[in-house]
Design a protein around this motif. Structure first.
Motif, PDB file in Angstrom:
ATOM      1  N   VAL A 226     -28.853  83.367 -21.165  1.00 29.32           N
ATOM      2  CA  VAL A 226     -27.583  83.830 -20.609  1.00 29.32           C
ATOM      3  C   VAL A 226     -26.898  82.686 -19.865  1.00 29.32           C
ATOM      4  CG1 VAL A 226     -26.510  85.372 -18.909  1.00 29.32           C
ATOM      5  CG2 VAL A 226     -28.227  86.269 -20.483  1.00 29.32           C
ATOM      6  N   MET A 227     -27.674  81.933 -19.092  1.00 29.57           N
ATOM      7  CA  MET A 227     -27.104  80.812 -18.346  1.00 29.57           C
ATOM      8  C   MET A 227     -26.559  79.746 -19.290  1.00 29.57           C
ATOM      9  SD  MET A 227     -29.970  80.577 -15.340  1.00 29.57           S
ATOM     10  CE  MET A 227     -29.309  79.065 -14.634  1.00 29.57           C
ATOM     11  N   LYS A 228     -27.272  79.458 -20.366  1.00 32.43           N
ATOM     12  CA  LYS A 228     -26.805  78.466 -21.344  1.00 32.43           C
ATOM     13  C   LYS A 228     -25.502  78.926 -21.993  1.00 32.43           C
ATOM     14  CE  LYS A 228     -28.057  75.675 -25.344  1.00 32.43           C
ATOM     15  NZ  LYS A 228     -26.680  75.625 -25.756  1.00 32.43           N
ATOM     16  N   GLU A 229     -25.421  80.206 -22.335  1.00 33.41           N
ATOM     17  CA  GLU A 229     -24.185  80.740 -22.919  1.00 33.41           C
ATOM     18  C   GLU A 229     -23.015  80.577 -21.952  1.00 33.41           C
ATOM     19  OE1 GLU A 229     -24.957  84.788 -24.036  1.00 33.41           O
ATOM     20  OE2 GLU A 229     -26.474  84.204 -25.522  1.00 33.41           O
ATOM     21  N   LEU A 230     -23.251  80.840 -20.671  1.00 27.21           N
ATOM     22  CA  LEU A 230     -22.186  80.665 -19.671  1.00 27.21           C
ATOM     23  C   LEU A 230     -21.734  79.209 -19.620  1.00 27.21           C
ATOM     24  CD1 LEU A 230     -23.548  82.876 -16.754  1.00 27.21           C
ATOM     25  CD2 LEU A 230     -21.567  83.370 -18.205  1.00 27.21           C
ATOM     26  N   ALA A 231     -22.707  78.296 -19.601  1.00 24.37           N
ATOM     27  CA  ALA A 231     -22.374  76.870 -19.576  1.00 24.37           C
ATOM     28  C   ALA A 231     -21.612  76.465 -20.834  1.00 24.37           C
ATOM     29  CB  ALA A 231     -23.644  76.033 -19.423  1.00 24.37           C
ATOM     30  N   ASP A 232     -22.054  76.967 -21.988  1.00 27.37           N
ATOM     31  CA  ASP A 232     -21.383  76.649 -23.244  1.00 27.37           C
ATOM     32  C   ASP A 232     -19.938  77.153 -23.272  1.00 27.37           C
ATOM     33  OD1 ASP A 232     -23.680  75.405 -24.162  1.00 27.37           O
ATOM     34  OD2 ASP A 232     -24.309  77.092 -25.439  1.00 27.37           O
ATOM     35  N   GLU A 233     -19.681  78.246 -22.535  1.00 30.92           N
ATOM     36  CA  GLU A 233     -18.333  78.814 -22.467  1.00 30.92           C
ATOM     37  C   GLU A 233     -17.457  78.100 -21.432  1.00 30.92           C
ATOM     38  OE1 GLU A 233     -19.041  82.943 -21.674  1.00 30.92           O
ATOM     39  OE2 GLU A 233     -20.007  83.260 -23.603  1.00 30.92           O
ATOM     40  N   GLY A 234     -18.036  77.137 -20.711  1.00 28.82           N
ATOM     41  CA  GLY A 234     -17.249  76.366 -19.765  1.00 28.82           C
ATOM     42  C   GLY A 234     -17.416  76.756 -18.307  1.00 28.82           C
ATOM     43  N   MET A 235     -18.281  77.716 -18.010  1.00 26.91           N
ATOM     44  CA  MET A 235     -18.521  78.093 -16.614  1.00 26.91           C
ATOM     45  C   MET A 235     -19.270  76.968 -15.916  1.00 26.91           C
ATOM     46  SD  MET A 235     -18.447  80.246 -14.020  1.00 26.91           S
ATOM     47  CE  MET A 235     -17.905  81.785 -14.732  1.00 26.91           C
ATOM     48  N   THR A 236     -18.846  76.629 -14.713  1.00 22.75           N
ATOM     49  CA  THR A 236     -19.544  75.627 -13.919  1.00 22.75           C
ATOM     50  C   THR A 236     -20.727  76.291 -13.228  1.00 22.75           C
ATOM     51  OG1 THR A 236     -17.510  74.390 -13.550  1.00 22.75           O
ATOM     52  CG2 THR A 236     -19.330  73.978 -12.020  1.00 22.75           C
ATOM     53  N   LEU A 237     -21.916  75.739 -13.460  1.00 15.45           N
ATOM     54  CA  LEU A 237     -23.139  76.256 -12.854  1.00 15.45           C
ATOM     55  C   LEU A 237     -23.761  75.149 -12.017  1.00 15.45           C
ATOM     56  CD1 LEU A 237     -24.827  77.791 -16.053  1.00 15.45           C
ATOM     57  CD2 LEU A 237     -23.152  78.875 -14.557  1.00 15.45           C
ATOM     58  N   ALA A 238     -24.137  75.465 -10.800  1.00 14.03           N
ATOM     59  CA  ALA A 238     -24.927  74.556  -9.965  1.00 14.03           C
ATOM     60  C   ALA A 238     -26.284  75.222  -9.821  1.00 14.03           C
ATOM     61  CB  ALA A 238     -24.279  74.339  -8.609  1.00 14.03           C
ATOM     62  N   VAL A 239     -27.315  74.610 -10.399  1.00 12.51           N
ATOM     63  CA  VAL A 239     -28.614  75.263 -10.536  1.00 12.51           C
ATOM     64  C   VAL A 239     -29.705  74.445  -9.854  1.00 12.51           C
ATOM     65  CG1 VAL A 239     -30.284  76.201 -12.185  1.00 12.51           C
ATOM     66  CG2 VAL A 239     -27.850  76.118 -12.795  1.00 12.51           C
ATOM     67  N   VAL A 240     -30.404  75.071  -8.928  1.00 10.77           N
ATOM     68  CA  VAL A 240     -31.625  74.497  -8.373  1.00 10.77           C
ATOM     69  C   VAL A 240     -32.750  75.020  -9.256  1.00 10.77           C
ATOM     70  CG1 VAL A 240     -33.188  74.422  -6.397  1.00 10.77           C
ATOM     71  CG2 VAL A 240     -30.710  74.469  -6.034  1.00 10.77           C
ATOM     72  N   THR A 241     -33.478  74.114  -9.915  1.00 11.46           N
ATOM     73  CA  THR A 241     -34.486  74.564 -10.873  1.00 11.46           C
ATOM     74  C   THR A 241     -35.601  73.552 -11.036  1.00 11.46           C
ATOM     75  OG1 THR A 241     -34.823  75.438 -13.104  1.00 11.46           O
ATOM     76  CG2 THR A 241     -33.281  73.592 -12.888  1.00 11.46           C
ATOM     77  N   HIS A 242     -36.742  74.062 -11.473  1.00 11.48           N
ATOM     78  CA  HIS A 242     -37.849  73.211 -11.901  1.00 11.48           C
ATOM     79  C   HIS A 242     -37.995  73.286 -13.422  1.00 11.48           C
ATOM     80  CE1 HIS A 242     -38.954  73.529  -7.613  1.00 11.48           C
ATOM     81  NE2 HIS A 242     -39.399  72.306  -7.825  1.00 11.48           N
ATOM     82  N   GLU A 243     -37.078  73.956 -14.079  1.00 10.27           N
ATOM     83  CA  GLU A 243     -37.076  74.077 -15.543  1.00 10.27           C
ATOM     84  C   GLU A 243     -36.444  72.815 -16.128  1.00 10.27           C
ATOM     85  OE1 GLU A 243     -38.405  76.442 -17.408  1.00 10.27           O
ATOM     86  OE2 GLU A 243     -38.992  77.752 -15.756  1.00 10.27           O
ATOM     87  N   MET A 244     -37.255  71.803 -16.305  1.00  6.31           N
ATOM     88  CA  MET A 244     -36.738  70.499 -16.725  1.00  6.31           C
ATOM     89  C   MET A 244     -36.168  70.520 -18.135  1.00  6.31           C
ATOM     90  SD  MET A 244     -36.943  68.543 -14.135  1.00  6.31           S
ATOM     91  CE  MET A 244     -36.512  70.026 -13.241  1.00  6.31           C
ATOM     92  N   GLY A 245     -36.769  71.277 -19.030  1.00  2.00           N
ATOM     93  CA  GLY A 245     -36.229  71.372 -20.382  1.00  2.00           C
ATOM     94  C   GLY A 245     -34.828  71.956 -20.381  1.00  2.00           C
ATOM     95  N   PHE A 246     -34.622  72.979 -19.580  1.00  6.71           N
ATOM     96  CA  PHE A 246     -33.306  73.601 -19.450  1.00  6.71           C
ATOM     97  C   PHE A 246     -32.306  72.607 -18.858  1.00  6.71           C
ATOM     98  CE2 PHE A 246     -30.271  75.945 -16.744  1.00  6.71           C
ATOM     99  CZ  PHE A 246     -29.642  76.703 -17.713  1.00  6.71           C
ATOM    100  N   ALA A 247     -32.716  71.914 -17.792  1.00  4.61           N
ATOM    101  CA  ALA A 247     -31.819  70.943 -17.151  1.00  4.61           C
ATOM    102  C   ALA A 247     -31.427  69.843 -18.128  1.00  4.61           C
ATOM    103  CB  ALA A 247     -32.493  70.340 -15.913  1.00  4.61           C
TER     104      ALA A 247
END
Length: 195
Positions: A131-152
């Protein structure tokens, strides 16, 4: 922000305007959505009520309009059939997707995510990240604190590596993951990414 926390130091600007933390500033934060690590859903409210409470109370959106938006956004995150459910009836991944829909209900320009997958079972992480990737792909600005390095690495346009509350290194995903400069970042990546 919004009075949830008062910073010890530093400055925060939204749309070029410095935030004054000595006064109520909910209007200044209207363009910022939040998704918390532990969902922060009201347990005594249905999913739809969790989505509509803020828009109705804080932004004075008529209930019918808020509910229509809430239903549309539940469909957007794959939970159209859960509007009458209570948080206790949902999986962790479903709760986090409700939290994302709740953030989207205020039509933000940016959404801040605080470790959105840390409280989830491994099977649930993928549905939230999708869901987060879809939002980013649609142009939404996301500021994410994460340890999911593959996602980042896959989704980010800019990565900031923080250690001990300080920025150690920042750059593009390629710069950070393929050409780290600091010894601290090199050590971190060697421990979390199997090369």
């Amino acid at each position: 922000m919004r009075g949830l926390e008062i910073p010890d130091s530093g400055e925060l600007y939204i749309r070029g305007e410095k935030i004054d933390f000595t006064r109520k500033n909910i209007e200044q934060f209207a363009c910022v959505g939040f998704v918390f690590q532990l969902f922060n859903l009201f347990p005594h409210k249905t999913v739809l009520e969790n989505l509509t409470l803020g828009p109705i109370k804080a932004f004075r959106i008529p209930q019918e309009e808020a509910e229509a938006t809430g239903r549309r956004l539940l469909g957007r995150v794959g939970l159209a059939d859960k509007e009458a459910s209570y948080p206790s009836q949902l999986s962790g991944g479903q709760k986090q997707r409700v939290a994302i829909a709740r953030a989207l209900c205020q039509n933000p320009e940016v959404i801040l995510f605080d470790e959105p997958t840390s409280a989830l079972d491994p099977e649930m992480i993928g549905e939230v990240l999708n869901v987060m990737k879809e939002l980013a792909d649609e142009g939404m600005t996301l500021a994410v604190v994460t340890h999911e390095m593959g996602f980042a690495r896959k989704v980010a346009t800019r990565v900031v590596f923080v250690d001990g509350g300080r920025i150690v290194e920042e750059g593009t995903p390629e710069e950070i993951f393929d050409h780290p400069q600091s010894e601290r970042l090199k050590l971190f990546l060697s421990q979390v990414i199997h090369m």
